[in-house]
Design an enzyme around this catalytic site. Sequence first.
Site, short mmCIF file in Angstrom:
data_model
loop_
_atom_site.label_atom_id
_atom_site.label_comp_id
_atom_site.label_asym_id
_atom_site.label_seq_id
_atom_site.Cartn_x
_atom_site.Cartn_y
_atom_site.Cartn_z
CB ILE A 15 82.21 -12.78 -8.20
CG1 ILE A 15 81.83 -12.43 -6.75
CG2 ILE A 15 82.50 -14.27 -8.35
CD1 ILE A 15 80.49 -12.97 -6.31
CG PHE A 16 87.65 -13.23 -12.98
CD1 PHE A 16 87.30 -12.54 -14.12
CD2 PHE A 16 88.60 -14.24 -13.08
CE1 PHE A 16 87.87 -12.84 -15.35
CE2 PHE A 16 89.19 -14.54 -14.30
CZ PHE A 16 88.81 -13.84 -15.44
N GLY A 17 84.61 -14.81 -13.09
CA GLY A 17 84.35 -16.15 -13.60
C GLY A 17 85.13 -16.40 -14.86
CE1 TYR A 18 89.03 -20.95 -13.78
CE2 TYR A 18 88.59 -19.16 -12.25
CZ TYR A 18 88.95 -20.47 -12.49
OH TYR A 18 89.22 -21.30 -11.43
N GLY A 19 85.20 -19.96 -16.05
CA GLY A 19 84.69 -21.26 -16.51
C GLY A 19 83.19 -21.14 -16.72
CB SER A 20 80.32 -23.19 -15.59
OG SER A 20 80.56 -23.16 -14.20
CD GLU A 95 82.45 -22.40 -8.81
OE1 GLU A 95 83.43 -23.11 -9.09
OE2 GLU A 95 81.54 -22.16 -9.61
#
Length: 193
Positions: A15-20, A95
């Site tokens: 799972i890719f996170g780019y914010g919080s 999300e």
Amino acid sequence: MKLSDILNEKSSLWIFGYGSLVWRPDFKYSRSKVGYVNGYSRRFWHGDNFHRGTDQMLGRVVTLVEDDDACTWGVAYEVRGQEIEESLKYLNIRENVMGGYETKLIEFKPRGEDGSVLALVYIATSDNPIYLGPASSEEIAVQIAVSSGKSGHNIEYLLRLAEFMRLSCPEVHDEHLFAIEAAALSLLSFLIG
């Protein structure tokens, strides 16, 4: 093939996170890796009426925008076995239900490694009712400076994301992020000073 079919066949999922998600995943995972996805820019173009804003005063959070020449750095988390279902249940509320994001599988490249993995990513699109779209760094900074929601002040979100980039990806200059951070800090300095 549908996303649900792909997920059903996997014993692990990235799972890719780019914010919080880069500082607060709030789900169990086996390991994490800093890296990037190609073909997308991170932009503060999505409105937030729960975590970092309200219906009366939307906050601004990041989404990914297709951009052939760009890449976005973040963190990918590997979840395995039962962690997959539990993580997706949590993230679908965080999300999709509260954030208005859609899911997609994209290629994630871990820093310093050959190869890539498919990672699930949440992306807000322009057809979302609270999608705000482009604005100047100064306009975005003003909106961020005055907004807060259930997860805290919007400025915290901005500063934590900028801090992540400086600490975890010091060689990367995220022009959009750092321009908004500079504008927000200048505004706060003016208001406090």
